[in-house]
Design an enzyme around this catalytic site. Sequence first.
Site, mmCIF file in Angstrom:
data_model
loop_
_atom_site.group_PDB
_atom_site.id
_atom_site.type_symbol
_atom_site.label_atom_id
_atom_site.label_comp_id
_atom_site.label_asym_id
_atom_site.label_seq_id
_atom_site.Cartn_x
_atom_site.Cartn_y
_atom_site.Cartn_z
ATOM 1 N N SER A 1 -113.605 -13.053 53.106
ATOM 2 C CA SER A 1 -114.571 -14.158 53.114
ATOM 3 C C SER A 1 -113.826 -15.472 52.868
ATOM 4 O O SER A 1 -114.366 -16.554 53.149
ATOM 5 C CB SER A 1 -115.645 -13.938 52.047
ATOM 6 O OG SER A 1 -115.053 -13.613 50.809
ATOM 7 N N LYS B 1 -109.089 -2.985 49.914
ATOM 8 C CA LYS B 1 -110.435 -2.632 50.409
ATOM 9 C C LYS B 1 -110.399 -2.614 51.929
ATOM 10 O O LYS B 1 -109.756 -3.464 52.554
ATOM 11 C CB LYS B 1 -111.478 -3.630 49.895
ATOM 12 C CG LYS B 1 -112.891 -3.356 50.441
ATOM 13 C CD LYS B 1 -113.968 -4.123 49.705
ATOM 14 C CE LYS B 1 -114.110 -5.561 50.106
ATOM 15 N NZ LYS B 1 -114.417 -5.793 51.537
ATOM 16 N N GLU C 1 -112.900 -1.927 55.490
ATOM 17 C CA GLU C 1 -114.270 -1.854 56.024
ATOM 18 C C GLU C 1 -114.422 -0.673 56.978
ATOM 19 O O GLU C 1 -113.574 -0.474 57.858
ATOM 20 C CB GLU C 1 -114.596 -3.137 56.815
ATOM 21 C CG GLU C 1 -114.819 -4.340 55.934
ATOM 22 C CD GLU C 1 -115.279 -5.567 56.731
ATOM 23 O OE1 GLU C 1 -115.684 -5.431 57.912
ATOM 24 O OE2 GLU C 1 -115.221 -6.662 56.157
ATOM 25 N N GLU D 1 -122.894 -3.284 51.617
ATOM 26 C CA GLU D 1 -123.334 -4.654 51.931
ATOM 27 C C GLU D 1 -124.571 -4.678 52.818
ATOM 28 O O GLU D 1 -124.626 -3.996 53.858
ATOM 29 C CB GLU D 1 -122.186 -5.415 52.609
ATOM 30 C CG GLU D 1 -122.588 -6.846 52.973
ATOM 31 C CD GLU D 1 -121.440 -7.776 53.298
ATOM 32 O OE1 GLU D 1 -120.265 -7.358 53.241
ATOM 33 O OE2 GLU D 1 -121.733 -8.950 53.619
HETATM 34 O O1 KIV Z 1 -114.706 -10.542 51.836
HETATM 35 C C1 KIV Z 1 -115.596 -10.436 50.982
HETATM 36 O O2 KIV Z 1 -115.906 -11.359 50.207
HETATM 37 C C2 KIV Z 1 -116.312 -9.175 50.889
HETATM 38 C C3 KIV Z 1 -117.554 -9.169 50.063
HETATM 39 C C4 KIV Z 1 -118.677 -9.615 50.910
HETATM 40 C C5 KIV Z 1 -117.796 -7.839 49.465
HETATM 41 O O3 KIV Z 1 -115.921 -8.216 51.490
#
Ligand code: KIV
Length: 290
Positions: A56, A124, A126, A193
Amino acid sequence: MTASGDREPQPAKKLTIPEIRARRGGVPLAMVTAYDYPTARLAEEAGIDLILVGDSLGMVVLGYDSTVPVTLDDIVHHCRAVVRGAPRTHVVADLPFLTYAIDDARTIEHAGRLIQEGGADAVKIEGGRDVAPRIAALVRAGIPTMGHVGLLPQRVGELGGFKVQGRDIASARALLDDAAAVAEAGAYAMVVEAVPAELAARLTERASIPTIGIGAGAACDGQVLVSQDLLGFEQRTAPRFVKRYAELGAAARSAYAAYAADVRSRTFPGPAQSYRMPEDALRALEETIG
Ligand code: KIV
């Protein structure tokens, strides 16, 4: 508690993977995003459990209209600043678009950079059943991995926008299967999400690992928000799931305007912001230059 009712700053201790796993069904985990040293430092001082250096970053800091242009180098760079600001907080770094698309070896190499160069504690990724083999490969390589199911911002083009996921029976079932695959592959927690609260509650009940919701209702084992949204710094219209805990954007805008007005009227800098020359040195200077 302080006299004003605020919570005393907690001496932070970095949560370990087993401690995070153990929070399933326990006290909910409080997670925020951060992309820089001062924000990370404030989050740590406030006792935030986990910090996400999310992609983000692209939207709320770098000015892109999606997370797709964010590069691995971008995340490494910002992660280093975050880790300097929050050395006692568990930091998770996002694997950006395409960094896990090709094969396991390159996924491990990219995730390794986030850990070794960026200083992150975990990465993390996706996706659901499609990325489960990648999660398994990362975990085998010793890289703690958080999953991310539901709305996948890196697939926003394919999804046709930032839309709530799992609203019909077919997509709800698919989402439950995705979450099960992510946990089965060895992820230690997963972000959920933009999912209806009822579905997120059932997903959380069935999951063997903690769920961290964003727009996924109150039943998750934790919550995550983008700091710029939470602090009211963000210009774009906030998604429904955002709760603003401050209006720093409005405060910053009026501070900049007041500064500009003071500069133009020569009110700033005043005596308090100026250095003075000793009297004798000033006299000597005047005699020299007239
Ligand atoms: O990139 C991010 O901020 C995220 C959040 C929306 C969990 O993946």
